[in-house]
Design a protein around this motif. Structure first.
Motif, PDB file in Angstrom:
ATOM      1  N   ASP A   1       5.758   7.872  -7.494  1.00 29.53           N
ATOM      2  CA  ASP A   1       5.781   9.127  -6.735  1.00 29.53           C
ATOM      3  C   ASP A   1       5.109   8.756  -5.206  1.00 29.53           C
ATOM      4  N   ALA A   2       5.386   7.730  -4.554  1.00 33.43           N
ATOM      5  CA  ALA A   2       4.873   7.477  -3.408  1.00 33.43           C
ATOM      6  C   ALA A   2       5.576   8.152  -2.335  1.00 33.43           C
TER       7      ALA A   2
ATOM      8  N   SER B   1       0.883  -1.061  -0.045  1.00 34.89           N
ATOM      9  CA  SER B   1      -0.153  -0.082  -0.022  1.00 34.89           C
ATOM     10  C   SER B   1       0.745   1.137  -0.045  1.00 34.89           C
ATOM     11  N   THR B   2       0.469   2.050  -0.628  1.00 33.81           N
ATOM     12  CA  THR B   2       1.277   3.598  -1.002  1.00 33.81           C
ATOM     13  C   THR B   2       0.430   4.601  -0.581  1.00 33.81           C
ATOM     14  N   SER B   3       1.049   5.717  -0.155  1.00 26.71           N
ATOM     15  CA  SER B   3       0.282   6.854   0.331  1.00 26.71           C
ATOM     16  C   SER B   3       1.232   8.235  -0.577  1.00 26.71           C
ATOM     17  N   ARG B   4       0.551   9.276  -1.014  1.00 23.21           N
ATOM     18  CA  ARG B   4       1.298  10.377  -1.373  1.00 23.21           C
ATOM     19  C   ARG B   4       0.400  11.416  -1.194  1.00 23.21           C
ATOM     20  N   THR B   5       0.765  12.626  -1.053  1.00 23.34           N
ATOM     21  CA  THR B   5       0.128  13.835  -0.659  1.00 23.34           C
ATOM     22  C   THR B   5       0.457  14.738  -1.868  1.00 23.34           C
TER      23      THR B   5
ATOM     24  N   ARG C   1      -3.680  10.491  -1.295  1.00 20.84           N
ATOM     25  CA  ARG C   1      -3.847   9.609  -2.245  1.00 20.84           C
ATOM     26  C   ARG C   1      -3.203   8.130  -1.914  1.00 20.84           C
ATOM     27  N   GLN C   2      -4.143   7.236  -1.895  1.00 23.80           N
ATOM     28  CA  GLN C   2      -3.549   5.832  -1.603  1.00 23.80           C
ATOM     29  C   GLN C   2      -3.795   5.098  -2.660  1.00 23.80           C
ATOM     30  N   SER C   3      -2.962   3.883  -2.700  1.00 23.94           N
ATOM     31  CA  SER C   3      -3.431   2.989  -3.767  1.00 23.94           C
ATOM     32  C   SER C   3      -2.549   1.507  -3.281  1.00 23.94           C
TER      33      SER C   3
END
Length: 470
Positions: free
Chosen positions: A118-119, A47-51, A94-96
């Motif tokens: 881009d995480a 799982s990844t997250s980015r602002t 945003r999460q993926s």
């Protein structure tokens, strides 16, 4: 009465034979239970997250007071901005989700590059439910392979197979996290091998009918021996979900990339320094070729390895080190897997005769946007090959730059948008285009979630068209 008994006995015999046939058929189908039991511990969820910064309307009322909740109920964040008040920047997380698998007991994990792109934060959830932060060792966009490292030891490691031994019709299985459902198992057969997709010139994909959905990306594809023979990467879909066509990166290709990422943090590829285009039937006939195969050299970098090695515009490369170039999109893959500084033997059709040339490959230029052999293949995302615009034509159209479309592949994105041979492309996505290299760089960065404006000249007239990348 006697006849009834005979008929009933015959019916019983036929039923028994039918059941035996069904049982025999069921016994011939593969059983994946042991494979899953052994392999599942080595498959992970990623799982990844980015602002991201997003601009939107200021939903505060006149005098800086918050909008009452009743208005939020109806308008949400789309409440109209009062006169004289502008929008504001706000952060949005945003999460993926994706999948991956362990390739070493000390914590190296492989997945797709697009899963972690881009995480800001990457979390790996193991089979035992532990969640560990991961460091991105490196990623390669060209092959869509990424290598992660987590702080753990004695991890269950998956066995790696030899994807070169894979045959069409083999049973294969995938384990991953589609839509976040951890360790889901799907199975199918290999539909084709060595598939080249328009946007991926460096990967000979394994095509399967294994059900793959969002969240499966980066997960392993197994053969019946429980060995990883591919990384599930893409699907072909018109609905957004699985439609029977899924594509995996061969594990031999992926491990070559992973080894370079672990050692150098990036991938070194051989560079030939040519612009290529497909060979049509008419072109094949004009070159005295029986079949429309190979990669036609439309132009060369004057200081590139190909020019120094004696290759010429108009040469058709039909083999690299004895391996056939069946179509133009095959050439970048064959050249890209050879180390810079190595000699390659090229079989070339020149003036109707086959000749052999030996060229020492160079290294990719510092900018990944450069490299003329990407001309028809980074632009294969559009499905076009391009060339320079003559000074005379530039003067007649009163333009400073632009590239001339030489060929458009049938069924490509460009063809669907209405781009035609002879068109002069002057801008893509509001960015000026002056050379094939510039177009290659722009195309690589184009988004696939919206229509792209393209300005071109056709028969002396300027017009805009919109294209949408799949």
């Amino acid at each position: 009465m006697r006849r009834s008994v005979v008929s009933y006995s015959l019916w019983l015999c036929l039923t028994a034979l039918l059941m035996l046939g069904q049982t025999a058929q069921a016994q011939n189908l593969p059983d994946f239970t042991q494979l899953v039991e052994q392999a599942a511990p080595g498959v992970v969820n990623i799982s990844t997250s980015r602002t991201v910064q997003r601009s939107g309307p200021d939903i505060r009322g006149f005098g800086g007071q918050d909008i009452p909740e009743i208005f939020r109920h109806f308008f949400g964040d789309n409440f109209p901005t009062p006169p004289g008040q502008g929008g504001r920047e706000r952060s949005e997380e945003r999460q993926s989700l994706g999948s991956g698998f362990v390739i070493s007991a000390d914590g190296y994990v492989m997945t797709n590059a697009h899963v972690v792109q881009d995480a800001d934060e990457i979390l790996v959830r193991l089979n035992d439910r532990r969640e560990l932060p991961a460091e991105l060792i490196g990623s390669d966009q060209q092959t869509d392979v990424a290598l992660l490292k987590i702080d753990a030891n004695n991890l269950p490691v998956l066995n790696l197979g030899n994807s070169d031994d894979l045959k069409v019709g083999e049973w294969v299985a995938a384990i991953g996290s589609p839509f976040g459902f951890d360790h889901s198992v799907t199975a199918g057969i290999v539909s084709a091998i060595n598939r080249t997709l328009p946007s991926d010139a460096y990967v000979p994909f394994i095509q399967t009918d294994v059900a793959i959905n969002p969240g499966n990306s980066g997960g392993p594809l197994f053969n019946l021996d429980g060995e990883v023979i591919g990384i599930n990467s893409q699907i072909f879909t018109r609905s957004g979900g699985f439609m029977g066509l899924s594509f995996a990166i061969p594990i031999n290709v992926a491990m070559n990339v992973a080894d370079q990422l672990r050692e150098d943090g990036h991938v070194n590829r051989g560079w030939l320094g040519v612009m290529i285009q497909p060979v049509s039937r008419d072109l094949a006939e004009s070159f005295g070729m029986e079949n429309a195969i190979g990669a036609l050299i439309a132009d060369l970098d004057p200081e590139g390895p190909a020019a120094e090695g004696g290759l010429q515009a108009g040469d058709v490369i039909i083999a690299v080190n004895g391996e056939e170039v069946d179509r133009s999109s095959t050439l970048p893959r064959l050249i890209g897997r050879v180390a810079p500084g190595s000699d390659v033997s090229l079989s070339v059709i020149r003036d109707g005769e086959e000749v052999e040339e030996t060229v020492e490959l160079g290294s990719w230029p510092e900018s990944e946007q450069a490299g003329a052999e990407r001309g028809a293949n980074d632009q294969a995302r559009l499905g076009v090959s391009v060339g320079e615009v003559s000074d005379e034509l530039k003067e007649r159209l009163s333009i400073d730059g632009g590239v001339e479309v030489r060929q458009v592949e049938s069924g490509s994105v460009a063809a669907e948008a209405g781009i035609m041979p002879g068109d002069i492309l002057v801008s893509v996505d509001h960015r000026s285009v002056s050379t094939a290299d510039e177009l290659a760089g722009i195309v690589e960065e184009l988004p696939s979630d919206r229509a792209i404006p393209v300005r071109l000249y056709r028969e002396g007239r300027s017009l805009f068209i919109a294209l949408r990348l799949e």
